[in-house]
Motif scaffolding. Structure first.
Motif, PDB file in Angstrom:
ATOM      1  N   ALA A  16       0.838  -1.196   0.000  1.00  0.00           N
ATOM      2  CA  ALA A  16       0.000   0.000   0.000  1.00  0.00           C
ATOM      3  C   ALA A  16       0.873   1.246   0.000  1.00  0.00           C
ATOM      4  O   ALA A  16       1.938   1.284   0.613  1.00  0.00           O
ATOM      5  CB  ALA A  16      -0.918  -0.001   1.216  1.00  0.00           C
ATOM      6  N   ARG A  17       0.396   2.279  -0.686  1.00  0.00           N
ATOM      7  CA  ARG A  17       1.094   3.566  -0.738  1.00  0.00           C
ATOM      8  C   ARG A  17       0.196   4.666  -0.170  1.00  0.00           C
ATOM      9  O   ARG A  17      -1.012   4.480   0.006  1.00  0.00           O
ATOM     10  CB  ARG A  17       1.447   3.919  -2.185  1.00  0.00           C
ATOM     11  CG  ARG A  17       2.406   2.978  -2.866  1.00  0.00           C
ATOM     12  CD  ARG A  17       2.689   3.504  -4.266  1.00  0.00           C
ATOM     13  NE  ARG A  17       3.466   2.566  -5.076  1.00  0.00           N
ATOM     14  CZ  ARG A  17       3.720   2.748  -6.370  1.00  0.00           C
ATOM     15  NH1 ARG A  17       3.254   3.838  -6.981  1.00  0.00           N
ATOM     16  NH2 ARG A  17       4.418   1.864  -7.042  1.00  0.00           N
ATOM     17  N   ALA A  18       0.804   5.785   0.075  1.00  0.00           N
ATOM     18  CA  ALA A  18       0.025   6.939   0.535  1.00  0.00           C
ATOM     19  C   ALA A  18      -1.050   7.264  -0.488  1.00  0.00           C
ATOM     20  O   ALA A  18      -0.783   7.313  -1.694  1.00  0.00           O
ATOM     21  CB  ALA A  18       0.939   8.142   0.740  1.00  0.00           C
ATOM     22  N   GLY A  19      -2.275   7.465  -0.009  1.00  0.00           N
ATOM     23  CA  GLY A  19      -3.396   7.781  -0.882  1.00  0.00           C
ATOM     24  C   GLY A  19      -4.238   6.595  -1.275  1.00  0.00           C
ATOM     25  O   GLY A  19      -5.290   6.763  -1.909  1.00  0.00           O
ATOM     26  N   ASP A  20      -3.819   5.390  -0.930  1.00  0.00           N
ATOM     27  CA  ASP A  20      -4.581   4.195  -1.280  1.00  0.00           C
ATOM     28  C   ASP A  20      -5.750   3.974  -0.320  1.00  0.00           C
ATOM     29  O   ASP A  20      -5.744   4.457   0.823  1.00  0.00           O
ATOM     30  CB  ASP A  20      -3.690   2.949  -1.255  1.00  0.00           C
ATOM     31  CG  ASP A  20      -2.697   2.902  -2.404  1.00  0.00           C
ATOM     32  OD1 ASP A  20      -2.873   3.663  -3.376  1.00  0.00           O
ATOM     33  OD2 ASP A  20      -1.749   2.096  -2.327  1.00  0.00           O
ATOM     34  N   ILE A  21      -6.734   3.220  -0.800  1.00  0.00           N
ATOM     35  CA  ILE A  21      -7.841   2.744   0.036  1.00  0.00           C
ATOM     36  C   ILE A  21      -7.830   1.223  -0.017  1.00  0.00           C
ATOM     37  O   ILE A  21      -7.792   0.630  -1.098  1.00  0.00           O
ATOM     38  CB  ILE A  21      -9.191   3.284  -0.462  1.00  0.00           C
ATOM     39  CG1 ILE A  21      -9.264   4.806  -0.283  1.00  0.00           C
ATOM     40  CG2 ILE A  21     -10.349   2.613   0.280  1.00  0.00           C
ATOM     41  CD1 ILE A  21     -10.527   5.433  -0.848  1.00  0.00           C
ATOM     42  N   ILE A  22      -7.853   0.601   1.131  1.00  0.00           N
ATOM     43  CA  ILE A  22      -7.833  -0.859   1.199  1.00  0.00           C
ATOM     44  C   ILE A  22      -9.265  -1.384   1.175  1.00  0.00           C
ATOM     45  O   ILE A  22     -10.108  -0.967   1.975  1.00  0.00           O
ATOM     46  CB  ILE A  22      -7.101  -1.336   2.458  1.00  0.00           C
ATOM     47  CG1 ILE A  22      -5.626  -0.934   2.386  1.00  0.00           C
ATOM     48  CG2 ILE A  22      -7.227  -2.856   2.614  1.00  0.00           C
ATOM     49  CD1 ILE A  22      -4.834  -1.259   3.621  1.00  0.00           C
ATOM     50  N   LEU A  23      -9.531  -2.290   0.250  1.00  0.00           N
ATOM     51  CA  LEU A  23     -10.852  -2.909   0.103  1.00  0.00           C
ATOM     52  C   LEU A  23     -10.737  -4.395   0.408  1.00  0.00           C
ATOM     53  O   LEU A  23      -9.999  -5.118  -0.262  1.00  0.00           O
ATOM     54  CB  LEU A  23     -11.371  -2.702  -1.321  1.00  0.00           C
ATOM     55  CG  LEU A  23     -12.654  -3.444  -1.692  1.00  0.00           C
ATOM     56  CD1 LEU A  23     -13.839  -2.966  -0.861  1.00  0.00           C
ATOM     57  CD2 LEU A  23     -12.951  -3.306  -3.188  1.00  0.00           C
ATOM     58  N   ILE A  24     -11.471  -4.846   1.418  1.00  0.00           N
ATOM     59  CA  ILE A  24     -11.452  -6.249   1.846  1.00  0.00           C
ATOM     60  C   ILE A  24     -12.782  -6.898   1.484  1.00  0.00           C
ATOM     61  O   ILE A  24     -13.841  -6.452   1.926  1.00  0.00           O
ATOM     62  CB  ILE A  24     -11.215  -6.373   3.360  1.00  0.00           C
ATOM     63  CG1 ILE A  24      -9.891  -5.699   3.740  1.00  0.00           C
ATOM     64  CG2 ILE A  24     -11.226  -7.834   3.787  1.00  0.00           C
ATOM     65  CD1 ILE A  24      -9.666  -5.607   5.246  1.00  0.00           C
ATOM     66  N   VAL A  25     -12.715  -7.950   0.661  1.00  0.00           N
ATOM     67  CA  VAL A  25     -13.925  -8.633   0.206  1.00  0.00           C
ATOM     68  C   VAL A  25     -13.767 -10.140   0.433  1.00  0.00           C
ATOM     69  O   VAL A  25     -12.970 -10.794  -0.250  1.00  0.00           O
ATOM     70  CB  VAL A  25     -14.187  -8.357  -1.286  1.00  0.00           C
ATOM     71  CG1 VAL A  25     -15.464  -9.071  -1.727  1.00  0.00           C
ATOM     72  CG2 VAL A  25     -14.306  -6.855  -1.541  1.00  0.00           C
TER      73      VAL A  25
END
Length: 224
Positions: free
Chosen positions: A75-84
């Motif tokens: 992950a980098r700055a500005g990312d959004i983590i999506l868990i499915v």
């Protein structure tokens, strides 16, 4: 097959992402032809939050959050983590410790198509979180999953690097290659809605503003 990890993904222009965040989910959804909404059950832990960022996707088993820790490494700055989860689950895939680690990586938010826990601490940490439910039932770290592979949530198909926008209305995905066009359309829609809002506040009837008298007449209803 579980165990796929894609470390390097393409991301959209940061200025375009920030512009989409300012537009909001409902405007984006309308601007891109009423498409892209994730599951309507995803709700924010803190009202009034509006974000957008590049999607880091996690596809996991219905009981294990092992791949969360793998995803954070990319992950980098500005990312959004999506868990499915790959099947419906009410397990809490994330809590305050994972949120703290995501903040340290510069992530803008966390979206979980399942449960989260440690809600009070999550709110105090300040990482914007959307989830389907809340539960103290924690996961195991037993099963492999996948990181940065396409996932489905609701009627939406999300690829790693696509843009996720989230606010009080829900969560929407914008295809990375369409982002600039969608932003232009969303801004044009905002301008049009501003003009209509001004007219409505000035007393113009919605029937006339939207041309609905003609539509009603075509259906056999002629208003006096």
């Amino acid at each position: 097959m579980a165990g796929t990890v894609i470390s390097d993904i393409e991301r959209a222009d940061p200025d375009v992402i920030d512009g989409l965040a300012a537009c909001g989910v409902s405007t984006i959804y309308e601007a891109q032809g009423r498409t892209g909404l994730l599951a309507s059950t995803l709700r924010p832990l803190v009202a009034g939050t509006r974000i957008a960022g590049s999607a880091i996707t996690i596809s996991c088993s219905p009981t294990s959050n092992l791949m969360n820790h793998v995803a954070l490494a990319y992950a980098r700055a500005g990312d959004i983590i999506l868990i499915v989860p790959d099947s419906p689950s009410d397990i809490a895939y994330a809590g305050d410790l994972f949120a703290a680690a995501a903040l340290a990586r510069g992530c803008r938010g966390l979206i979980v198509d399942a449960a989260v826990r440690d809600v009070r601490d999550l709110r105090e940490l300040g990482l914007p979180v959307w989830s389907r439910c809340i539960s103290p039932h924690g996961p195991s770290t037993l099963d492999l999953g996948n990181v940065n592979v396409p996932v489905a949530c609701g009627d939406a198909y999300i690829r790693p690097g696509d843009i996720l926008a989230a606010d009080d209305d829900g969560v929407c995905v914008i295809r990375r290659e369409d982002a600039s066009h969608v932003l232009a359309q969303a801004r044009a829609r905002q301008e049009d809605e501003h003009k209509k809002r001004t007219a409505l506040l000035g007393g113009q009837p919605g029937l006339d503003l939207h041309g609905l008298r003609t539509l009603l007449a075509s259906k056999g209803l002629n208003l006096p």
